[in-house]
Design a protein around this motif. Structure first.
Motif, PDB file in Angstrom:
ATOM      1  N   ASP A 130      -1.119  18.806 -10.694  1.00  0.00           N
ATOM      2  CA  ASP A 130      -2.427  18.619 -11.315  1.00  0.00           C
ATOM      3  C   ASP A 130      -3.514  18.477 -10.253  1.00  0.00           C
ATOM      4  OD1 ASP A 130      -2.698  18.713 -14.108  1.00  0.00           O
ATOM      5  OD2 ASP A 130      -1.640  16.815 -14.345  1.00  0.00           O
ATOM      6  N   ASN A 131      -4.690  19.009 -10.571  1.00  0.00           N
ATOM      7  CA  ASN A 131      -5.901  18.690  -9.826  1.00  0.00           C
ATOM      8  C   ASN A 131      -6.890  18.073 -10.803  1.00  0.00           C
ATOM      9  OD1 ASN A 131      -7.208  20.829 -11.238  1.00  0.00           O
ATOM     10  ND2 ASN A 131      -6.534  22.296  -9.687  1.00  0.00           N
ATOM     11  N   GLU A 132      -8.065  17.728 -10.306  1.00  0.00           N
ATOM     12  CA  GLU A 132      -9.020  17.032 -11.163  1.00  0.00           C
ATOM     13  C   GLU A 132      -9.416  17.866 -12.368  1.00  0.00           C
ATOM     14  OE1 GLU A 132     -13.204  14.472 -10.747  1.00  0.00           O
ATOM     15  OE2 GLU A 132     -12.234  15.334  -8.976  1.00  0.00           O
ATOM     16  N   ARG A 183       1.368   8.579 -12.826  1.00  0.00           N
ATOM     17  CA  ARG A 183       2.150   9.596 -13.536  1.00  0.00           C
ATOM     18  C   ARG A 183       1.736   9.673 -15.006  1.00  0.00           C
ATOM     19  NH1 ARG A 183       2.894  11.213  -9.357  1.00  0.00           N
ATOM     20  NH2 ARG A 183       1.820  12.854 -10.491  1.00  0.00           N
ATOM     21  N   ILE A 184       1.009   8.663 -15.468  1.00  0.00           N
ATOM     22  CA  ILE A 184       0.488   8.639 -16.838  1.00  0.00           C
ATOM     23  C   ILE A 184      -1.000   8.330 -16.781  1.00  0.00           C
ATOM     24  CG2 ILE A 184       0.533   7.478 -19.077  1.00  0.00           C
ATOM     25  CD1 ILE A 184       2.944   9.174 -18.665  1.00  0.00           C
ATOM     26  N   HIS A 185      -1.785   9.127 -17.480  1.00  0.00           N
ATOM     27  CA  HIS A 185      -3.226   8.937 -17.574  1.00  0.00           C
ATOM     28  C   HIS A 185      -3.556   9.022 -19.063  1.00  0.00           C
ATOM     29  CE1 HIS A 185      -7.286   8.814 -16.162  1.00  0.00           C
ATOM     30  NE2 HIS A 185      -7.551  10.117 -16.255  1.00  0.00           N
ATOM     31  N   LEU A 189      -5.609  10.434  -9.959  1.00  0.00           N
ATOM     32  CA  LEU A 189      -4.847  11.277  -9.036  1.00  0.00           C
ATOM     33  C   LEU A 189      -4.698  10.600  -7.680  1.00  0.00           C
ATOM     34  CD1 LEU A 189      -6.414  14.728  -9.950  1.00  0.00           C
ATOM     35  CD2 LEU A 189      -4.054  14.014 -10.382  1.00  0.00           C
ATOM     36  N   GLU A 190      -5.773  10.016  -7.181  1.00  0.00           N
ATOM     37  CA  GLU A 190      -5.705   9.335  -5.884  1.00  0.00           C
ATOM     38  C   GLU A 190      -4.761   8.139  -5.931  1.00  0.00           C
ATOM     39  OE1 GLU A 190     -10.215  10.414  -4.236  1.00  0.00           O
ATOM     40  OE2 GLU A 190      -9.754   8.392  -4.981  1.00  0.00           O
ATOM     41  N   PHE A 222      -9.427   1.979 -14.489  1.00  0.00           N
ATOM     42  CA  PHE A 222     -10.469   2.960 -14.173  1.00  0.00           C
ATOM     43  C   PHE A 222     -11.675   2.903 -15.106  1.00  0.00           C
ATOM     44  CE2 PHE A 222      -6.395   5.238 -12.983  1.00  0.00           C
ATOM     45  CZ  PHE A 222      -6.417   4.776 -11.667  1.00  0.00           C
ATOM     46  N   LYS A 223     -12.294   1.756 -15.151  1.00  0.00           N
ATOM     47  CA  LYS A 223     -13.575   1.666 -15.838  1.00  0.00           C
ATOM     48  C   LYS A 223     -14.615   2.453 -15.038  1.00  0.00           C
ATOM     49  CE  LYS A 223     -12.558  -2.928 -17.675  1.00  0.00           C
ATOM     50  NZ  LYS A 223     -12.992  -4.346 -17.772  1.00  0.00           N
TER      51      LYS A 223
END
Length: 236
Positions: free
Chosen positions: A165-167, A135-137, A130-131, A120-121
């Motif tokens: 979770d939401n944004e 499970r890990i960010h 999320l999309e 996710f650059k």
């Protein structure tokens, strides 16, 4: 024994929440760096007011006041040199820097990005996580290179993604992790324990004498707070 602190300038474009966190860390008695100035490319950035409230010299150097990118960056570079800056920390600076500017500050410029790079650059990292059903960010501090969000990684913090979770909720928890991670990563750079060598980061932590490169990755709980004890654990 007094510590010679590295002189750091922070580049921002908005609120400057990470800048405030770095400034607060810099006020500690054993801080390895000091924030000597803040520059924003947007005169309306609220982070400039936060910097002034902290008695940090703040400057708006707006892109629209210059005919092109080259002259704009030259003005920024000139201000950094007037402050005798040794390290540049990007904290929500939303303008891509030229290869020439990056080369000038190679190994002395760092950035924090709200994802576990190389995932996710760019923008909208939390929505994309999320999309993608992750499970890990988390977040990453890296040396800046000419490739957007592509520089060698200094440190990362992981944040679990909850099913509900939401944004907004994920953004808040990752930001809390950023506020823990960035001062620690900048300390590694300021003390010379993390250095850019070629296209990799070479580490020298806690008196380690093996000469092997290591990875720093503090874990985080569900509230987004970093587990600082994990900083003593390094994986060869």
């Amino acid at each position: 024994m007094s510590i010679t602190k590295k002189r750091v300038a922070v580049l921002i474009s908005g609120r400057g929440s990470n800048m405030k966190t770095l400034a607060e860390a810099a006020s500690g008695p054993r801080a390895s760096y000091e924030i000597v100035g803040v520059i924003s490319d947007k005169p309306e950035a609220t982070g400039l007011n936060h910097a002034a409230a902290l008695d940090i010299e703040a400057r708006a150097i707006s892109r629209k006041d210059f005919p092109d990118k080259t002259t704009h960056e030259a003005a920024i570079d000139a201000q950094l040199k007037r402050w005798n800056v040794e390290i540049v920390a990007l904290a929500g600076y939303m303008r891509l820097l030229s290869a020439d500017f990056v080369e000038t500050w190679k190994g002395r410029m760092v950035n924090i990005h709200p994802s576990l790079l190389p995932l996710f650059k760019g923008l909208d990292t939390h929505r994309r996580a999320l999309e993608g059903g992750l499970r890990i960010h988390g977040c990453t501090v890296h040396f800046v290179t000419a490739e957007m969000d592509g520089g060698p990684i200094i440190a990362q913090a992981a944040v679990p993604v909850s099913p509900d979770d939401n944004e907004d909720s994920l953004t808040r928890r990752v930001l809390a992790a950023e506020h823990q991670l960035y001062p620690l990563a900048l300390d590694l750079v300021a003390t010379g324990r993390a250095q850019l060598v070629g296209n990799r980061v070479a580490f020298d932590h806690l008196g380690a004498s093996s000469g092997r490169e290591r990875i720093l990755s503090p874990s985080t709980g569900h509230d987004g707070e970093a587990d600082l004890e994990s900083l003593a654990r390094f994986t060869p």
